[in-house]
Design a protein around this motif. Structure first.
Motif, mmCIF file in Angstrom:
data_model
loop_
_atom_site.group_PDB
_atom_site.id
_atom_site.type_symbol
_atom_site.label_atom_id
_atom_site.label_comp_id
_atom_site.label_asym_id
_atom_site.label_seq_id
_atom_site.Cartn_x
_atom_site.Cartn_y
_atom_site.Cartn_z
ATOM 1 N N ALA A 33 0.946 -1.228 -0.023
ATOM 2 C CA ALA A 33 -0.057 -0.054 -0.018
ATOM 3 C C ALA A 33 0.853 1.221 0.018
ATOM 4 O O ALA A 33 0.532 2.314 -0.725
ATOM 5 C CB ALA A 33 -0.808 -0.034 1.361
ATOM 6 N N MET A 34 2.033 1.156 0.662
ATOM 7 C CA MET A 34 2.837 2.470 0.694
ATOM 8 C C MET A 34 3.336 2.676 -0.718
ATOM 9 O O MET A 34 3.535 3.710 -1.202
ATOM 10 C CB MET A 34 4.003 2.306 1.694
ATOM 11 C CG MET A 34 3.618 2.562 3.019
ATOM 12 S SD MET A 34 4.759 2.600 4.292
ATOM 13 C CE MET A 34 5.851 1.242 4.046
ATOM 14 N N GLY A 35 3.950 1.650 -1.398
ATOM 15 C CA GLY A 35 4.336 1.717 -2.625
ATOM 16 C C GLY A 35 3.428 2.327 -3.586
ATOM 17 O O GLY A 35 3.786 3.100 -4.525
ATOM 18 N N TYR A 36 2.099 1.734 -3.774
ATOM 19 C CA TYR A 36 0.952 2.213 -4.527
ATOM 20 C C TYR A 36 0.650 3.713 -4.194
ATOM 21 O O TYR A 36 0.365 4.357 -4.955
ATOM 22 C CB TYR A 36 -0.389 1.284 -4.377
ATOM 23 C CG TYR A 36 -0.067 -0.022 -5.117
ATOM 24 C CD1 TYR A 36 0.667 -0.350 -5.825
ATOM 25 C CD2 TYR A 36 -0.721 -1.080 -4.481
ATOM 26 C CE1 TYR A 36 0.973 -1.326 -6.597
ATOM 27 C CE2 TYR A 36 -0.641 -2.525 -4.865
ATOM 28 C CZ TYR A 36 0.342 -2.603 -6.203
ATOM 29 O OH TYR A 36 0.314 -3.763 -6.348
ATOM 30 N N PRO A 43 2.627 10.826 -0.572
ATOM 31 C CA PRO A 43 3.624 10.443 0.701
ATOM 32 C C PRO A 43 3.331 8.753 1.105
ATOM 33 O O PRO A 43 1.942 8.336 0.986
ATOM 34 C CB PRO A 43 3.345 11.249 1.802
ATOM 35 C CG PRO A 43 2.972 12.398 1.247
ATOM 36 C CD PRO A 43 2.011 12.137 0.306
ATOM 37 N N ALA A 44 4.120 7.906 1.331
ATOM 38 C CA ALA A 44 4.032 6.622 1.684
ATOM 39 C C ALA A 44 2.933 6.169 2.624
ATOM 40 O O ALA A 44 2.128 5.298 2.729
ATOM 41 C CB ALA A 44 5.236 5.888 1.634
ATOM 42 N N VAL A 45 2.858 6.988 3.572
ATOM 43 C CA VAL A 45 1.966 6.805 4.597
ATOM 44 C C VAL A 45 0.568 6.745 4.370
ATOM 45 O O VAL A 45 -0.229 5.941 5.027
ATOM 46 C CB VAL A 45 2.374 7.709 5.807
ATOM 47 C CG1 VAL A 45 1.631 9.442 5.443
ATOM 48 C CG2 VAL A 45 1.703 7.425 7.211
ATOM 49 N N TYR A 46 0.247 7.490 3.267
ATOM 50 C CA TYR A 46 -1.081 7.430 2.959
ATOM 51 C C TYR A 46 -1.679 6.062 2.377
ATOM 52 O O TYR A 46 -2.892 5.909 2.392
ATOM 53 C CB TYR A 46 -1.377 8.538 1.726
ATOM 54 C CG TYR A 46 -1.608 10.026 2.342
ATOM 55 C CD1 TYR A 46 -2.628 10.524 2.763
ATOM 56 C CD2 TYR A 46 -0.372 10.693 2.694
ATOM 57 C CE1 TYR A 46 -3.040 11.829 3.333
ATOM 58 C CE2 TYR A 46 -0.495 11.958 3.353
ATOM 59 C CZ TYR A 46 -1.724 12.454 3.673
ATOM 60 O OH TYR A 46 -1.860 13.754 4.188
#
Length: 568
Positions: A33-36, A43-46
């Motif tokens: 999910a962080m990569g997508y 930002p990755a956290v989203y």
């Protein structure tokens, strides 16, 4: 409408597997999910934010016992392509405002689809188009990610721009970064083949964090993800005046169609395989709710995840209790364990994303189509090439247009044959495919196996005109496979009948059902019925024309009598 319908009649025996599978899904969702999220331009956290409330809202309405919802490849790629087209930088203020608006409109479009009962739209998207489209997107994302394996920045644009970016990155390769990324990718591919149930992505992620903690790979130029502050996401307030609403709504429509098609097709597959039923229309509502929840936390549009659902199936999850567990586990991670994110090497995360995307590329479908249907194989390739070379919108349009072209070409070149009889056998056979078949004397029997409409009548007329010989007295049009005709077809039949009549040849139409008779009357050629030129079978037409029972002396007398009774 039933909420949490998969939890009704819940059995205690389901609980251990649902909890275990939910924890695994949450753990695997962290890197994916962080990569997508990064692919979408956030930002990755989203990606973690999109793995809480969207999953919960989907589980609330879904009737699927297994399907997992969340941040996924296709919507992320569609949004990522949109911000690239707008010239927004990933993570910029413009992107942070635009992306949730696309998710909002995606949810609103899905609500409209739900209200309009539009679930049947999926029937009009062929498998080759969808497969080529998704594969093209997956390959595009892989090309975007390749520079990150080398320690560079992700690319943008279509295949030519992405290839140029990869070429320009080559002189600046960080060899340690490349070794870590390629090594992680090889391990993931091998694990997928030999130990598919083992959550290797989690192990790879842990090894990546360990490489930073113990070996300080960042000091050797290996990029790390940006550290994340602990806590749950804030509510996103749409700012309509700061976003191009037309573009956001248009992109949201595209994403909504793809989410609905991809999710419903995959859900049907899992439901059929595991023996339970879905409320298809309510699944659209579940997707709408999940995307509205994604917009509420500032995330990109979400979608059903085939890879995570497959993993859920492997670990024995029985209900949407798996989704509830995964969401709860993600909340715990966000509140207490976000510190590790800042230690995760980018090439390791990139390898996990590429590994997941390799499953999305439908190479097996391409091989199957190549073997059984070259036309549909070319449609698959054209849709994929359209996405790669011109972007997602044009890829879909090219694929859909080619599907309609293939359908029209198929309808305009229908199966058809001149027929005759075989000694000693009843019925009528294709003269070109049966060497023992012979034409009935003075008769042309022509079978047309397609609905009659404006685009294929020239073929019918040409075939019959070329088949008529000097001694032909009767033409029989076997319409047993015809289910409808249009105005042009009716006019063509009338002109054919008049043309043959001037040559002293009778035209009969046989074999069709009563609907065609009604259409013929409605279209103005009912006089053929009144004049006896429409008969229920070929034999009846031949007897009416005075040809008699078409048979050879080697046919038993009982069969001759039976043939005559059939024609009466």
């Amino acid at each position: 409408m039933k909420l949490f319908s998969t939890l009704r009649g819940y059995r205690l025996e389901y609980l251990p597997r649902d909890i275990f599978s939910g924890i695994i899904i949450a753990a695997v969702s962290i890197p994916i999910a962080m990569g997508y999220a990064q692919i979408a331009g956030l930002p990755a956290v989203y990606g973690l934010y999109g793995s809480v409330f969207p999953i919960l809202l989907f589980a609330l309405f879904s009737t699927s016992k297994q399907f997992i919802f969340g941040v996924d490849a296709t919507p992320a790629a569609l949004v990522g392509g949109a911000i690239a087209a707008h010239g927004f930088s990933a993570g910029s203020e413009q992107a942070m405002l635009y992306i949730p608006m696309v998710a909002l409109f995606t949810g609103l479009w899905l609500l409209l689809f739900y209200a309009l009962k539009a679930d049947r739209i999926v029937d009009f998207i062929s498998t080759p188009v969808m497969g080529g489209f998704i594969s093209g997107i997956a390959v595009t994302i892989i090309f975007m990610q390749v520079p990150k394996l080398m320690g560079g920045m992700a690319g943008r644009g279509e295949i030519l721009e992405l290839s140029r970016h990869i070429w320009n990155t080559l002189p600046f390769i960080n060899w340690l970064s490349l070794a870590m990324g390629v090594g992680a990718l090889v391990l993931l591919i091998l694990a997928k083949k030999f130990i598919p149930k083992f959550p290797m992505a989690i192990v790879i992620m842990a090894l990546g964090v360990a490489s930073t903690v113990f070996f300080h790979v960042d000091e050797y130029g290996v990029p790390l993800l940006t550290a994340v502050e602990p806590g749950l996401p804030h509510i996103f307030i749409p700012q309509f005046h700061r976003v191009d609403i037309t573009h956001a709504a248009g992109r949201g429509l595209m994403v909504a169609v793809v989410v609905m098609a991809e999710t419903l097709l995959a859900e049907n597959n899992f439901a059929s395989k595991n023996g339970y039923k879905l409320n298809i229309r309510q699944e659209i509502l579940a997707c709408a709710a999940g995307n509205l929840a994604a917009a509420a936390v500032g995330c990109c549009p979400a979608n059903g995840s085939i890879s995570r659902t497959s993993m859920n199936e492997q670990y024995g999850g029985r209900t949407q209790g798996v989704s509830l567990t995964a969401a709860a586990a993600m909340v715990v991670i966000l509140l207490t364990a976000t510190g590790f994110i800042g230690y995760l090497p980018v090439p390791v995360l990139t390898a996990i994303v590429i590994s997941a995307l390799l499953n999305v590329v439908e190479g097996h479908l391409a091989v199957r189509l190549f073997k059984v249907s070259r036309a549909e194989f070319y449609i698959f390739m054209a849709a994929g090439a359209g996405v790669l070379c011109m972007g997602t919108i044009y890829g879909v349009l090219i694929g859909i247009i080619l599907s309609f072209v293939a359908m029209i070409l198929k309808a305009t070149n229908p199966p058809r044959a001149f027929q005759g009889m075989v000694p000693g056998r009843m019925g009528y056979y294709d003269l070109s495919k049966n060497r023992f078949a012979y034409p009935v004397e003075h008769v042309l029997i022509y079978r047309f196996s397609e609905d009659m409409f404006f685009a294929n009548m020239k073929i019918l007329l040409k075939d019959i005109e070329s088949g008529v010989k000097e001694d032909t007295r009767v033409v029989v049009l076997d319409a047993g496979a015809v289910n409808s005709m249009d105005f042009t077809a009716a006019d063509s039949i009338e002109m054919l009948e008049k043309s043959l009549d001037r040559q002293g040849i009778r035209l009969y139409i046989t074999g069709h059902d009563d609907r065609i008779n009604e259409q013929m009357r409605h279209l103005g050629i009912g006089h053929l019925i009144e004049r006896g030129r429409v008969r229920r079978n070929i034999l009846a037409a031949l007897l009416d024309a005075g040809i008699g029972v078409p048979c050879r002396l080697d046919m038993p007398k009982e069969d001759k009598k039976r043939l005559k009774r059939l024609g009466e």
